[in-house]
Motif scaffolding. Structure first.
Motif, PDB file in Angstrom:
ATOM      1  N   UNK A 198       0.805  -1.223   0.000  1.00 17.77           N
ATOM      2  CA  UNK A 198       0.000   0.000   0.000  1.00 17.77           C
ATOM      3  C   UNK A 198       0.839   1.274   0.000  1.00 17.77           C
ATOM      4  N   UNK A 199       1.905   1.301   0.766  1.00 20.64           N
ATOM      5  CA  UNK A 199       2.686   2.533   0.904  1.00 20.64           C
ATOM      6  C   UNK A 199       4.094   2.349   0.334  1.00 20.64           C
ATOM      7  N   UNK A 200       4.493   3.273  -0.539  1.00 23.16           N
ATOM      8  CA  UNK A 200       5.850   3.272  -1.083  1.00 23.16           C
ATOM      9  C   UNK A 200       6.228   1.915  -1.682  1.00 23.16           C
ATOM     10  N   UNK A 249      12.499  -7.735   4.810  1.00 24.64           N
ATOM     11  CA  UNK A 249      13.261  -6.489   4.981  1.00 24.64           C
ATOM     12  C   UNK A 249      12.512  -5.297   4.403  1.00 24.64           C
ATOM     13  N   UNK A 250      11.645  -5.567   3.426  1.00 22.58           N
ATOM     14  CA  UNK A 250      10.821  -4.502   2.840  1.00 22.58           C
ATOM     15  C   UNK A 250       9.516  -4.335   3.613  1.00 22.58           C
ATOM     16  N   UNK A 251       9.457  -4.966   4.777  1.00 24.75           N
ATOM     17  CA  UNK A 251       8.320  -4.877   5.695  1.00 24.75           C
ATOM     18  C   UNK A 251       7.053  -5.512   5.131  1.00 24.75           C
ATOM     19  N   UNK A 252       7.211  -6.512   4.276  1.00 19.44           N
ATOM     20  CA  UNK A 252       6.066  -7.308   3.871  1.00 19.44           C
ATOM     21  C   UNK A 252       5.743  -8.290   4.982  1.00 19.44           C
ATOM     22  N   UNK A 253       4.467  -8.480   5.255  1.00 11.67           N
ATOM     23  CA  UNK A 253       4.063  -9.489   6.218  1.00 11.67           C
ATOM     24  C   UNK A 253       4.389 -10.866   5.656  1.00 11.67           C
ATOM     25  N   UNK A 254       4.471 -11.851   6.551  1.00 13.38           N
ATOM     26  CA  UNK A 254       4.855 -13.198   6.135  1.00 13.38           C
ATOM     27  C   UNK A 254       3.917 -13.742   5.066  1.00 13.38           C
ATOM     28  N   UNK A 255       2.623 -13.457   5.203  1.00 11.04           N
ATOM     29  CA  UNK A 255       1.655 -13.940   4.221  1.00 11.04           C
ATOM     30  C   UNK A 255       1.894 -13.321   2.849  1.00 11.04           C
ATOM     31  N   UNK A 256       2.146 -12.019   2.813  1.00 13.40           N
ATOM     32  CA  UNK A 256       2.419 -11.348   1.541  1.00 13.40           C
ATOM     33  C   UNK A 256       3.722 -11.839   0.926  1.00 13.40           C
ATOM     34  N   UNK A 257       4.714 -12.095   1.763  1.00 12.60           N
ATOM     35  CA  UNK A 257       5.983 -12.642   1.272  1.00 12.60           C
ATOM     36  C   UNK A 257       5.756 -13.980   0.591  1.00 12.60           C
TER      37      UNK A 257
END
Length: 432
Positions: A198-200, A249-257
């Protein structure tokens, strides 16, 4: 890769050590006294050079041109010593994509620099061999297509092993086909970030790229520093885990990763229909291993409200999945069976846990897998020929369909429960 709980502990320690190494030196380079040139050090793999004199190799720096060809940089030539080692000097300002070519009586090995080089620095290559040559040929094809900004060198590393390299070298079109497959997968990955972060989103994608590059550099340093087979295997295992960590490291949640990695893996393999079966199976093995690690971590994260015995059983199921993939040899049917078994295991664990009502879990999964369910639509729509945007639309429709199914059966009273079971059902049904 058979990752036991002890191995996870070993990996954690090893990753910490590599992280400390990375903080001290962010690339495989060190300073040298000549500010007008860069020094490249490496070696030619001896067992692959034993048919000819090991000290007869001429090694040169080369440009990878915009059409994917290699051009020797004049004046950079040197010879290897009796052990196959070499040191060459090159002006880093003469080319953007610098590679190394070793030639001897018709035998040729290639390698490329994993980072941009600068004068005044010394760089150490992985050992030049058939695998590195195949990787370099694929990278040259990526450059020729103009996609080196989105296809990462770690993508190539993850998909090509020594087992497949000989087949790639013997097939004149294999490197171009693999490059095209990785380009298609990289386009889907970039689109995933654009749609689901969603952001950046572009900044997050660049962070992932940077972390993937660091993982590649650390792997190469470990491979060059260790000849012990066990240490090298451990380095590859850390590299595989580091690919997953790059998304975190890009702050994706585990599910999104897990979703991003699964999409990247599926698109890459689906797009390799024109390469030899052995090469495709080898790539499927490595891609599925990465997917399994990401999937396991994501399901564990979503199950954090379940009881301790269920969480332990879920972790065990993840290890069994990774072990089954390791022994599959990349055979499609065996890979599919491994993910299906994991799907059944996780669903059974959820059904027996007191947090969720078993009959409702079974009903959700039955609808997803029914003849008109989300899985049928998803499986029937995915194709290697569709665009990155269309691929992401297909995945988004799949996610939305499962979310609607869960909400219709569970209701919307407990938002956290609905979200958790939705994510788990998406994850375990992606590959099964």
């Amino acid at each position: 890769m058979n990752l036991t709980k002890l191995n996870f502990h070993k990996l954690s320690v090893f990753i910490l050590g590599l992280g400390l190494l990375g903080s001290a030196c962010s690339s495989d380079s060190s300073s040298n006294s000549d500010s007008n040139s860069a020094i490249i050090e490496g070696s030619v793999q001896q067992q692959q050079a034993k048919a000819v004199q090991s000290d007869a190799y001429v090694v040169s720096a080369a440009r990878i041109n915009s059409d994917g060809s290699f051009s020797i940089i004049e004046g950079s030539e040197t010879e290897v010593d009796a052990s196959g080692n070499f040191t060459l000097t090159v002006d880093a300002e003469t080319a953007n994509n610098i590679a190394v070519v070793a030639e001897n009586e018709g035998q040729e090995f290639k390698g490329y620099l994993s980072s941009e080089i600068e004068n005044g620095q010394t760089y150490t290559l992985k050992t030049l061999n058939t695998e590195y040559t195949a990787e370099s040929e694929v990278y040259a094809e990526v450059i020729a297509s103009g996609n080196s900004d989105i296809v990462q060198k770690s993508d190539i590393e993850a998909m090509i092993s020594s087992e497949a390299a000989a087949n790639i070298e013997s097939d004149a079109s294999a490197a171009a086909n693999i490059a095209s497959s990785l380009e298609h997968a990289a386009e889907a990955r970039a689109e995933f970030f654009a749609v689901h972060v969603e952001n950046n989103s572009q900044a997050a994608l660049e962070t992932t790229y940077e972390e993937l590059a660091e993982a590649q550099v650390r792997l190469e340093a470990e491979l060059e520093a260790n000849t012990n087979a066990e240490a090298r295997q451990e380095a590859y295992e850390v590299f595989t885990q580091s690919i997953v960590d790059a998304y975190a490291a890009a702050e994706l949640e585990a599910s999104s990763t897990a979703k991003a990695i699964e999409m990247w893996s599926r698109v890459a393999i689906n797009s390799m229909s024109d390469v030899e079966a052995d090469v495709r199976e080898d790539a499927r093995l490595h891609a599925s291993t990465i997917t399994a690690i990401a999937l396991d971590l994501a399901v564990q994260a979503e199950a954090d409200e379940m009881n301790d015995s269920s969480q332990e059983a879920i972790a065990d199921a993840g290890l069994e999945l990774q072990s089954a993939i390791e022994t599959s040899n990349g055979i499609q049917g065996d890979i599919e069976a491994a993910f299906e078994s994991y799907h059944e295991d996780i669903r059974s664990i959820i059904e027996s846990d007191g947090v969720f009502e078993a009959a409702l879990i079974l009903e959700i999964d039955s609808q997803i897998n029914g003849p008109n369910g989300a899985k049928a639509d998803f499986s029937g729509s995915i194709s290697s020929s569709v665009s990155a945007s269309m691929i992401n639309n297909i995945y988004t429709d799949f996610y939305t369909s499962i979310e609607t199914t869960v909400e219709n059966i569970f209701g919307s009273d407990n938002e956290a429960m609905v979200e958790s079971i939705t994510e788990i059902m998406i994850l375990i049904n992606l590959n099964s």
